[in-house]
Design a protein around this motif. Structure first.
Motif, mmCIF file in Angstrom:
data_model
loop_
_atom_site.group_PDB
_atom_site.id
_atom_site.type_symbol
_atom_site.label_atom_id
_atom_site.label_comp_id
_atom_site.label_asym_id
_atom_site.label_seq_id
_atom_site.Cartn_x
_atom_site.Cartn_y
_atom_site.Cartn_z
ATOM 1 N N THR A 158 0.820 -1.212 0.000
ATOM 2 C CA THR A 158 0.000 0.000 0.000
ATOM 3 C C THR A 158 0.852 1.259 0.000
ATOM 4 O O THR A 158 0.336 2.360 0.027
ATOM 5 C CB THR A 158 -0.949 0.041 1.214
ATOM 6 N N ASN A 159 2.168 1.091 -0.021
ATOM 7 C CA ASN A 159 3.026 2.266 -0.119
ATOM 8 C C ASN A 159 3.349 2.616 -1.574
ATOM 9 O O ASN A 159 3.902 3.673 -1.853
ATOM 10 C CB ASN A 159 4.324 2.027 0.651
ATOM 11 N N GLU B 155 1.938 12.250 -7.132
ATOM 12 C CA GLU B 155 1.895 10.803 -6.900
ATOM 13 C C GLU B 155 1.775 10.566 -5.406
ATOM 14 O O GLU B 155 2.648 10.975 -4.639
ATOM 15 C CB GLU B 155 3.170 10.158 -7.424
ATOM 16 N N LEU B 156 0.721 9.936 -4.989
ATOM 17 C CA LEU B 156 0.522 9.671 -3.563
ATOM 18 C C LEU B 156 0.633 8.178 -3.297
ATOM 19 O O LEU B 156 0.275 7.363 -4.143
ATOM 20 C CB LEU B 156 -0.864 10.147 -3.130
ATOM 21 N N PRO B 157 1.105 7.808 -2.091
ATOM 22 C CA PRO B 157 1.077 6.381 -1.762
ATOM 23 C C PRO B 157 -0.369 5.878 -1.771
ATOM 24 O O PRO B 157 -1.286 6.635 -1.457
ATOM 25 C CB PRO B 157 1.686 6.308 -0.372
ATOM 26 N N TRP C 173 -2.175 4.050 0.107
ATOM 27 C CA TRP C 173 -3.015 4.175 1.316
ATOM 28 C C TRP C 173 -3.630 5.560 1.408
ATOM 29 O O TRP C 173 -4.791 5.722 1.800
ATOM 30 C CB TRP C 173 -2.228 3.859 2.585
ATOM 31 N N LEU C 174 -2.873 6.600 0.991
ATOM 32 C CA LEU C 174 -3.374 7.965 1.096
ATOM 33 C C LEU C 174 -4.335 8.262 -0.049
ATOM 34 O O LEU C 174 -5.396 8.882 0.146
ATOM 35 C CB LEU C 174 -2.194 8.939 1.090
ATOM 36 N N ARG D 265 -6.253 6.234 -1.490
ATOM 37 C CA ARG D 265 -7.552 5.609 -1.210
ATOM 38 C C ARG D 265 -8.340 6.380 -0.166
ATOM 39 O O ARG D 265 -9.551 6.548 -0.287
ATOM 40 C CB ARG D 265 -7.361 4.157 -0.775
ATOM 41 N N ALA D 266 -7.625 6.859 0.855
ATOM 42 C CA ALA D 266 -8.330 7.599 1.899
ATOM 43 C C ALA D 266 -8.919 8.896 1.344
ATOM 44 O O ALA D 266 -10.029 9.293 1.704
ATOM 45 C CB ALA D 266 -7.373 7.897 3.047
ATOM 46 N N LEU D 267 -8.194 9.549 0.434
ATOM 47 C CA LEU D 267 -8.652 10.845 -0.073
ATOM 48 C C LEU D 267 -9.679 10.685 -1.181
ATOM 49 O O LEU D 267 -10.513 11.557 -1.401
ATOM 50 C CB LEU D 267 -7.461 11.671 -0.574
ATOM 51 N N SER E 86 -11.868 8.179 -1.415
ATOM 52 C CA SER E 86 -13.073 7.451 -1.053
ATOM 53 C C SER E 86 -14.218 8.349 -0.609
ATOM 54 O O SER E 86 -15.257 8.406 -1.240
ATOM 55 C CB SER E 86 -12.765 6.419 0.018
ATOM 56 N N ILE F 127 -11.555 14.043 -2.473
ATOM 57 C CA ILE F 127 -10.590 15.132 -2.416
ATOM 58 C C ILE F 127 -9.619 15.023 -3.590
ATOM 59 O O ILE F 127 -9.169 16.025 -4.122
ATOM 60 C CB ILE F 127 -9.839 15.094 -1.060
ATOM 61 N N HIS G 66 -5.802 -3.409 -4.088
ATOM 62 C CA HIS G 66 -6.071 -2.130 -3.423
ATOM 63 C C HIS G 66 -6.510 -1.056 -4.413
ATOM 64 O O HIS G 66 -7.132 -0.072 -4.030
ATOM 65 C CB HIS G 66 -4.828 -1.665 -2.663
#
Lengths: 194, 221, 204, 188
Positions: C23-24, C57-59, C61-62, C64-66, C68, C72, C111
């Motif tokens: 997830t990184n 470029e975001l990892p 995990w981030l 997905r959080a943003l 979902s 954002i 993921h």
């Protein structure tokens, strides 16, 4: 990027597989905790603003919160996976760890190891009615009662069974009951030859 | 040494009949293989364990009275080693699962209506409790008490490690069972029914056959 | 490794090192809302905020959080999972060097599913079919070949495939040892041996 | 399971011995064995038979199927058949290994027997590998393994179940019906 420090802990464990245990990395843990406190304070401040009607702060709050969770996950995963390795060591080395390995444990890990030891010992003692069962023995299906073993280092006088002793001197061979010398083989004092 | 051919011992199967030592051993060996092959912790069999431990301890005591060169000595000792191996291996694999799934198992334990349904033996339950709380204490001590307030909990729902009941297992059919339903849980809607014939062997997911395993209609191999 | 008797296959949990690493991996994202005071996350931009339209470029995990809840950010699939590579994988799944392409191909792929939008179905199918296509040769090499060949083979596998491959290797070695009638010999604990080796190399 | 553990299970199977001693019944926990009369064949567990043989107390008798003619027939049948044929003994390879390594002189035509049994094993294992490959390609959800012996099954374990675990897990997330444990963890 956020949470990068925390990932270093995980990478460190990933690099040292094979059950090895790197020294407890207190330094990085402290840095991760600092990052978490900073993120939290910034969020506290923005939550205050958001409550006052500034909805434009929501994306940042959300992002920092995700990073906080990620940091927590990495920290706990670091501790957890280290404990799993320490647990495996109890089964491989016995209840006393070699000094150089002990040096890589932090104090709470040493305490955890001792507690694990105690819990395991009292579980094993509780089995059956006549003094329990040592589960660290009998690792392979038995073949013969007696095995031929070679001594890998000087170990001195050793009691095989009640009143029956041998001197274990490097490079000598002996014919011993496997049940009695099993743990000396596992600990690298003796080697089973066939 | 036990000289009594009709050596019936305490311990009971479902019908409550006494079993011979060799029957108990047989059951213990089955439980051992099942435990080795099952992805999750199976119901404890501490009656079988206690009974066999008792048997080998008694036998060891009796052997002390034997002459050193008695022909039978080595044979009985070998048998004791074999039984002790099964016992140790069985209890070891249970401990491995108990440690890995400690929180999950304890939660199942607290939701039990009846103590007889307990998967853990009383000793195992005590062990699991201490293990789980030692983990939590360690997390608290090194991390959780130092993080911001809203992150301090050890969230069991999210964090506890659970067995994968979708694991594939090999099984052998003991009692013919027609129409075993293999529900398709991948969402493709391809449910299947299989007629289990006695003696047949399969590779399939654990979950659909969990109950057949408990009832003894199939065994894991 | 040690005396483990219960070897389940890989199944991610909160504590999985594998899952944390997978997830990184980076995912190309575009900010759809302004993130105040987080401009420092963009190494190329000099502004105080992350403005709408910023590409970063975001990892995973981030991302997905943003993506979902409040959308954002919007996400693109990393290039390994886009059409061009999907075609390559479809054509020659068994030969592709998956490790170079994406060391956590299957885990990252899973993921990414919630981020893939209309491409989700295709991506899902790609993951399952790629593994299915490659299993045969993973099985054959892991259960048959000499150590040298096995090493070469292993280098082209993704992380999940490697764990399967090593599982097969272990079985192969166990059977060879058994055939040579040496499997019953009690040996020194693995960790003790490793520890002694390290100690020895430090001394000399 | 390791091969050595399957061997442990196989060692419970009976073997015929001809003892060179006489002794009363032995009351083992696993059941009674004997009585032993010098020169008279008696069935006992394999582990005990091998132990007595090592101590020079008996001669081992080859099981009925351990015979060049019978094994040649079995081998031919296995070659001709598309499915797995029924083996004469659940642990044919293990029993052969054990008897031939502890007392080759007790088994007539030991070398030929060894080769034949090895051939049968190889035939069946390669059949197993190709049927596994077919099964993987078929997208089936379960496989039938009738007449395979335990050690043969063990030769694809845990690889095969593990491979299916992964295919299943990935299909499950692909259909989004049930997000796997971590997918949910990361979700919020």
């Amino acid at each position: 990027m956020l949470s990068e420090k925390a990932l270093e802990l995980i990478k460190e464990l990933d690099r040292s597989k094979d059950g090895k245990l790197p020294a407890f990395n207190e330094d990085i843990i402290r840095k991760v905790l600092e990052e978490m406190n900073t993120l939290f304070q910034q969020n506290q401040r923005d939550v205050g603003e958001a409550a006052a009607g500034e909805i434009r702060y929501f994306p940042s709050i959300h992002l920092r919160h995700a990073a906080l969770d990620r940091n927590k996950r990495c920290l706990l995963a670091y501790l957890y996976n280290r404990l799993e390795r320490i647990r495996a060591m109890r089964w491989e080395f016995g209840s006393i760890l070699p000094a150089d390995i002990r040096a890589n444990l932090c104090e709470p890990e040493t305490q955890w190891f001792n507690r694990y030891n105690k819990n395991l010992a009292s579980y094993m003692r509780s089995l059956g009615e006549a003094g329990g069962l040592d589960l660290t023995q009998d690792t392979k299906p038995p073949k013969n009662l007696y095995v031929e073993v070679r001594c890998l280092r000087d170990y001195g006088e050793w009691e095989v069974e009640e009143g029956d002793t041998v001197v274990l001197q490097k490079d000598t061979t002996h014919y011993l009951p496997l049940a009695a010398c099993h743990h000396l083989i596992r600990q690298g004092v003796l080697e089973q030859v066939e | 040494m036990s000289d009594n051919e009709e050596d019936i011992i305490e311990g009971s199967d479902e019908e409550g009949e006494a079993m011979t030592a060799s029957e108990v051993l047989q059951k213990l060996e089955e439980a051992w293989i099942t435990e080795r092959m099952s992805p999750t912790l199976e119901k404890h069999q501490s009656e079988l364990v206690d009974c066999m431990l008792d048997q080998i301890n008694q036998m060891s005591e009796n052997l002390k009275r034997c002459k050193k060169y008695d022909f039978r000595l080595a044979i009985h000792k070998m048998e004791i080693d074999r039984i002790r191996y099964v016992l140790s291996s069985y209890l070891r694999v249970r401990l491995e699962k108990i440690e890995r799934f400690a929180h999950h198992l304890l939660e199942k334990q607290t939701n039990l209506s009846n103590e007889d349904l307990s998967i853990l033996s009383p000793q195992e339950a005590a062990y699991a409790k201490d293990y789980a709380s030692s983990l939590e204490a360690h997390f608290q001590n090194l991390v959780l008490q130092h993080v911001p307030e809203n992150l301090r909990t050890f969230d069991r729902g999210k964090m506890s490690v659970k067995p994968n009941l979708d694991s594939y297992v090999f099984l052998k059919v003991k009692q013919a069972t027609p129409g075993v339903l293999l529900e398709d849980d991948t969402g493709e809607g391809r449910d299947e029914e299989v007629d289990f014939k006695e003696g047949s062997q399969y590779l399939m997911r654990y979950k659909p056959i969990m109950e057949l395993l408990q009832s003894g209609a199939v065994t894991l191999i | 490794m040690s005396a483990a008797l219960h070897y389940p296959s890989y199944y991610p949990s909160y504590f999985s090192i594998e899952d944390i690493l997978a997830t990184n991996e980076k995912v190309p994202c575009k900010f759809e809302k302004t993130a105040c005071d987080l401009g420092f996350l963009d190494p190329s931009g000099g502004s105080k905020d992350l403005e709408v339209g910023t590409k970063l470029e975001l990892p995973c995990w981030l991302a997905r959080a943003l993506a979902s809840r409040r959308q954002i950010v919007s996400c693109q699939l990393p290039k390994t999972f886009r059409e061009r590579y999907r075609e390559i994988l479809k054509a020659d799944a068994a030969l592709v060097d998956l490790h170079t392409l994406s060391p956590h191909f299957y885990e990252l792929g899973q993921h990414l599913l919630p981020l893939a939008g209309p491409e989700g179905t295709t991506l899902g199918l790609l993951l399952v079919e790629t593994l299915r296509e490659r299993l045969r040769s993973i099985m054959d090499t892991s259960l048959n070949t000499t150590e040298d060949d096995a090493g070469t083979r292993q280098s082209k596998l993704d992380q999940l495939e490697r764990s399967l491959f090593l599982t097969g290797r272990k079985t192969f070695r166990d059977h060879q040892l058994w055939l040579s009638r040496r499997a019953h010999i009690v040996t020194t604990s693995y960790m003790v041996t490793q520890h002694n080796k390290r100690k020895f190399s430090e001394v000399s | 399971m390791d091969s050595i553990e399957i061997e442990f299970l196989a060692e419970k199977a009976p073997v015929t011995i001809v003892p060179n001693f006489t002794h009363d019944k032995l009351y083992l926990i696993s059941g009674d064995v004997g009585p032993f009369t010098a020169g008279l064949p008696v069935d006992i567990p394999l582990w005990l038979g091998i132990n007595l043989r090592q101590r020079g107390k008996c001669r081992l008798v080859a099981p009925e199927w351990m015979d060049v003619e019978k094994l040649t027939e079995i081998k031919e049948e296995e070659k001709q058949s598309k499915v797995f044929t029924q083996m004469p003994c659940e642990h044919y390879l293990i029993v052969t290994q054990l008897l031939l390594s502890s007392a080759p002189e007790d088994i007539p035509n030991a070398q030929q027997i060894k080769t034949l049994v090895k051939d049968i094993w190889d035939l069946r294992i390669s059949k197993l590998r190709s049927s596994v490959a077919e099964f993987i390609e078929s997208e089936g959800t379960h496989a039938t393994l009738d007449r395979l012996t335990l050690l043969e099954i063990n030769s694809v374990r845990p690889f095969l179940p593990h491979a299916f675990d992964q295919l299943h897990r990935i299909s499950k997330s692909a259909h989004g019906s049930n997000l796997s444990q971590t997918t949910q963890d990361i979700q919020y």
